[in-house]
Design a protein around this motif. Sequence first.
Motif, PDB file in Angstrom:
ATOM      1  N   MET A  79      45.296 -18.273  19.872  1.00  0.00           N
ATOM      2  CA  MET A  79      44.952 -17.497  21.047  1.00  0.00           C
ATOM      3  C   MET A  79      43.496 -17.701  21.457  1.00  0.00           C
ATOM      4  N   LYS A  80      42.688 -18.216  20.607  1.00  0.00           N
ATOM      5  CA  LYS A  80      41.276 -18.295  20.932  1.00  0.00           C
ATOM      6  C   LYS A  80      40.865 -19.701  21.341  1.00  0.00           C
ATOM      7  N   ASN A  81      41.577 -20.286  22.301  1.00  0.00           N
ATOM      8  CA  ASN A  81      41.203 -21.616  22.753  1.00  0.00           C
ATOM      9  C   ASN A  81      40.508 -21.586  24.107  1.00  0.00           C
ATOM     10  N   ASP A  82      40.229 -20.389  24.616  1.00  0.00           N
ATOM     11  CA  ASP A  82      39.488 -20.190  25.862  1.00  0.00           C
ATOM     12  C   ASP A  82      40.141 -20.805  27.088  1.00  0.00           C
ATOM     13  N   MET A  83      41.457 -20.916  27.072  1.00  0.00           N
ATOM     14  CA  MET A  83      42.113 -21.423  28.268  1.00  0.00           C
ATOM     15  C   MET A  83      43.528 -20.880  28.358  1.00  0.00           C
ATOM     16  N   GLY A  84      43.984 -20.700  29.572  1.00  0.00           N
ATOM     17  CA  GLY A  84      45.353 -20.268  29.785  1.00  0.00           C
ATOM     18  C   GLY A  84      45.442 -18.856  30.330  1.00  0.00           C
ATOM     19  N   ILE A  85      46.515 -18.628  31.041  1.00  0.00           N
ATOM     20  CA  ILE A  85      46.820 -17.314  31.610  1.00  0.00           C
ATOM     21  C   ILE A  85      48.269 -17.015  31.269  1.00  0.00           C
ATOM     22  N   SER A  86      48.542 -15.786  30.895  1.00  0.00           N
ATOM     23  CA  SER A  86      49.901 -15.392  30.591  1.00  0.00           C
ATOM     24  C   SER A  86      50.181 -14.036  31.207  1.00  0.00           C
ATOM     25  N   TYR A  87      51.416 -13.798  31.563  1.00  0.00           N
ATOM     26  CA  TYR A  87      51.850 -12.518  32.123  1.00  0.00           C
ATOM     27  C   TYR A  87      52.585 -11.782  31.019  1.00  0.00           C
ATOM     28  N   LEU A  88      51.915 -10.801  30.420  1.00  0.00           N
ATOM     29  CA  LEU A  88      52.464 -10.081  29.270  1.00  0.00           C
ATOM     30  C   LEU A  88      52.452  -8.582  29.501  1.00  0.00           C
ATOM     31  N   PRO A  89      53.358  -7.863  28.862  1.00  0.00           N
ATOM     32  CA  PRO A  89      53.291  -6.400  28.909  1.00  0.00           C
ATOM     33  C   PRO A  89      52.001  -5.938  28.221  1.00  0.00           C
ATOM     34  N   THR A  90      51.311  -5.014  28.823  1.00  0.00           N
ATOM     35  CA  THR A  90      50.037  -4.546  28.286  1.00  0.00           C
ATOM     36  C   THR A  90      50.159  -4.040  26.860  1.00  0.00           C
ATOM     37  N   PHE A  91      51.268  -3.355  26.532  1.00  0.00           N
ATOM     38  CA  PHE A  91      51.389  -2.784  25.192  1.00  0.00           C
ATOM     39  C   PHE A  91      51.382  -3.851  24.098  1.00  0.00           C
ATOM     40  N   THR A  92      51.737  -5.096  24.431  1.00  0.00           N
ATOM     41  CA  THR A  92      51.781  -6.146  23.415  1.00  0.00           C
ATOM     42  C   THR A  92      50.411  -6.711  23.071  1.00  0.00           C
ATOM     43  N   ILE A  93      49.422  -6.449  23.920  1.00  0.00           N
ATOM     44  CA  ILE A  93      48.093  -7.025  23.697  1.00  0.00           C
ATOM     45  C   ILE A  93      46.980  -5.988  23.789  1.00  0.00           C
ATOM     46  N   SER A  97      45.445  -4.185  21.531  1.00  0.00           N
ATOM     47  CA  SER A  97      44.356  -4.328  20.556  1.00  0.00           C
ATOM     48  C   SER A  97      43.461  -5.519  20.897  1.00  0.00           C
ATOM     49  N   GLU A  98      44.036  -6.605  21.426  1.00  0.00           N
ATOM     50  CA  GLU A  98      43.246  -7.774  21.808  1.00  0.00           C
ATOM     51  C   GLU A  98      42.360  -7.476  23.012  1.00  0.00           C
ATOM     52  N   ILE A  99      42.852  -6.657  23.936  1.00  0.00           N
ATOM     53  CA  ILE A  99      42.037  -6.258  25.086  1.00  0.00           C
ATOM     54  C   ILE A  99      40.890  -5.369  24.608  1.00  0.00           C
ATOM     55  N   LYS A 100      41.199  -4.398  23.738  1.00  0.00           N
ATOM     56  CA  LYS A 100      40.158  -3.486  23.224  1.00  0.00           C
ATOM     57  C   LYS A 100      39.091  -4.226  22.430  1.00  0.00           C
ATOM     58  N   SER A 101      39.501  -5.257  21.664  1.00  0.00           N
ATOM     59  CA  SER A 101      38.537  -6.002  20.848  1.00  0.00           C
ATOM     60  C   SER A 101      37.758  -7.025  21.665  1.00  0.00           C
ATOM     61  N   GLY A 102      38.209  -7.308  22.882  1.00  0.00           N
ATOM     62  CA  GLY A 102      37.528  -8.285  23.720  1.00  0.00           C
ATOM     63  C   GLY A 102      38.033  -9.706  23.536  1.00  0.00           C
ATOM     64  N   ASP A 103      39.051  -9.902  22.685  1.00  0.00           N
ATOM     65  CA  ASP A 103      39.611 -11.239  22.498  1.00  0.00           C
ATOM     66  C   ASP A 103      40.332 -11.724  23.751  1.00  0.00           C
ATOM     67  N   LEU A 104      40.923 -10.786  24.498  1.00  0.00           N
ATOM     68  CA  LEU A 104      41.583 -11.110  25.757  1.00  0.00           C
ATOM     69  C   LEU A 104      41.042 -10.197  26.847  1.00  0.00           C
ATOM     70  N   CYS A 105      41.126 -10.657  28.083  1.00  0.00           N
ATOM     71  CA  CYS A 105      40.727  -9.793  29.191  1.00  0.00           C
ATOM     72  C   CYS A 105      41.870  -9.731  30.201  1.00  0.00           C
ATOM     73  N   GLU A 106      41.950  -8.618  30.875  1.00  0.00           N
ATOM     74  CA  GLU A 106      42.997  -8.391  31.860  1.00  0.00           C
ATOM     75  C   GLU A 106      42.517  -8.873  33.220  1.00  0.00           C
TER      76      GLU A 106
END
Length: 64
Positions: free
Chosen positions: A1-15, A17-26
């Motif tokens: 997940m940390k390759n700094d590229m790509g966009i995905s359409y995912l349900p918020t509940f699945t990510i 913790s990654e949004i809160k930690s800053g690993d992913l952004c919405e």
Amino acid sequence: MKNDMGISYLPTFTIESEIKSGDLCEIKTDLSSKTITAVCAHHKNRWISPLMQLFIDLVTANEK
């Protein structure tokens, strides 16, 4: 997940913790559809394991 590229359409509940930690952004969009489609395919002439059959049964339960 940390390759700094790509966009995905995912349900918020699945990510969450990654949004809160800053690993992913919405990325906010104007998309109105909340439907996510998944495809499950298998070769009709190949053996299906009991676990695979259970998965097929679960994902097709609403179709029956």
